[in-house]
Design an enzyme around this catalytic site. Structure first.
Site, PDB file in Angstrom:
ATOM      1  N   LYS A  58       0.830  -1.209   0.000  1.00 35.04           N
ATOM      2  CA  LYS A  58       0.000   0.000   0.000  1.00 35.04           C
ATOM      3  C   LYS A  58       0.862   1.256   0.000  1.00 35.04           C
ATOM      4  O   LYS A  58       0.584   2.219  -0.727  1.00 35.04           O
ATOM      5  CB  LYS A  58      -0.925  -0.002   1.222  1.00 35.04           C
ATOM      6  CG  LYS A  58      -2.001  -1.071   1.183  1.00 35.04           C
ATOM      7  CD  LYS A  58      -2.809  -1.080   2.482  1.00 35.04           C
ATOM      8  CE  LYS A  58      -3.865  -2.153   2.488  1.00 35.04           C
ATOM      9  NZ  LYS A  58      -4.646  -2.166   3.744  1.00 35.04           N
ATOM     10  N   ALA A  74      -0.580   0.825   6.117  1.00 30.07           N
ATOM     11  CA  ALA A  74      -0.877  -0.042   7.268  1.00 30.07           C
ATOM     12  C   ALA A  74      -1.969  -1.041   6.916  1.00 30.07           C
ATOM     13  O   ALA A  74      -2.789  -0.809   6.023  1.00 30.07           O
ATOM     14  CB  ALA A  74      -1.312   0.794   8.474  1.00 30.07           C
ATOM     15  N   ASP A  75      -1.965  -2.148   7.643  1.00 22.96           N
ATOM     16  CA  ASP A  75      -3.027  -3.134   7.505  1.00 22.96           C
ATOM     17  C   ASP A  75      -3.184  -3.871   8.833  1.00 22.96           C
ATOM     18  O   ASP A  75      -2.197  -4.172   9.505  1.00 22.96           O
ATOM     19  CB  ASP A  75      -2.722  -4.139   6.403  1.00 22.96           C
ATOM     20  CG  ASP A  75      -3.958  -4.934   6.017  1.00 22.96           C
ATOM     21  OD1 ASP A  75      -4.741  -4.435   5.188  1.00 22.96           O
ATOM     22  OD2 ASP A  75      -4.159  -6.042   6.553  1.00 22.96           O
ATOM     23  N   THR A  76      -4.429  -4.125   9.207  1.00 23.17           N
ATOM     24  CA  THR A  76      -4.729  -4.758  10.494  1.00 23.17           C
ATOM     25  C   THR A  76      -5.575  -6.012  10.289  1.00 23.17           C
ATOM     26  O   THR A  76      -6.528  -6.003   9.506  1.00 23.17           O
ATOM     27  CB  THR A  76      -5.496  -3.780  11.413  1.00 23.17           C
ATOM     28  OG1 THR A  76      -4.705  -2.603  11.604  1.00 23.17           O
ATOM     29  CG2 THR A  76      -5.786  -4.408  12.770  1.00 23.17           C
TER      30      THR A  76
END
Length: 199
Positions: A58, A74-76
């Site tokens: 990203k 970011a990724d969660t």
């Protein structure tokens, strides 16, 4: 793409209002330019590797268009018993997820990447937080599902929203559960001398 951003300008490559709020609360000035990267092109692996890969992709996607700026990706994800729980597509999926999490400890992993293409600088890592849910009664689950809050959240809940009543305790970073490990992000920005911080 040409832009007028200076070399210390920050971009958040995410449309998440929760990540924007966290960065604003931390005193950062930044521009939101969501990534259009297709997450389905990355296959799940270990939780740490998976969220880092997504965050890197990203950030790189937006950095191509804004090479002079520092980009935060970011990724969660939520993991329970080794299974990744994404965002529910229906009430039934949300109900199933919440029942699975009820009374148990799960892990929230957030991968983050901060990069600047022109400087050939990129740093990425992941942070894990353990979250313990209370035992949820069926009527509590039904009430929460009908608030519509679960439907754009990994694991079908928002710790910073109405879902706060679900969480009995956490071990680790709270902001990581919201969607971005702010402490770690700010540490990197300070070390790099990036002037996105309001002083």
């Amino acid at each position: 793409m040409q832009n007028s951003f200076d070399k210390h300008h920050l971009i958040l490559a995410s449309k998440s209002p929760r990540r924007s709020y966290l960065l604003e609360q931390a005193g950062l000035t930044f521009t939101v330019i969501p990534s259009s990267f297709d997450e389905n092109t990355i296959s799940p692996s270990t939780p740490e590797t998976y969220v880092k890969a997504l965050a890197e992709a990203k950030a790189a996607d937006v950095s191509k268009e804004y090479p002079e700026s520092w980009v935060i990706g970011a990724d969660t994800i939520v993991v329970i018993d080794g299974k990744i729980l994404g965002k529910p597509d229906s009430k039934e999926q949300a109900r199933t997820m919440l029942k699975r999490l009820s009374g148990k400890t799960h892990q929230v992993h957030t991968g983050y990447c901060i990069c600047c293409r022109d400087r050939e600088r990129s740093f990425s890592d992941s942070v894990k937080t353990d979250v313990l849910f209370k035992n949820l009664a069926d009527n509590e689950i039904e009430w929460y599902i009908n608030t519509s809050e679960p439907f754009d959240k990994a694991g079908a809940y928002a710790i910073q929203g109405l879902g706060t009543f679900i969480v009995k305790s956490i071990k680790g970073s709270y902001t990581n559960v919201v969607g971005l490990p702010v402490c770690e992000v700010i540490e990197f920005l300070i070390e790099e001398g990036i002037t996105g911080l309001k002083v």
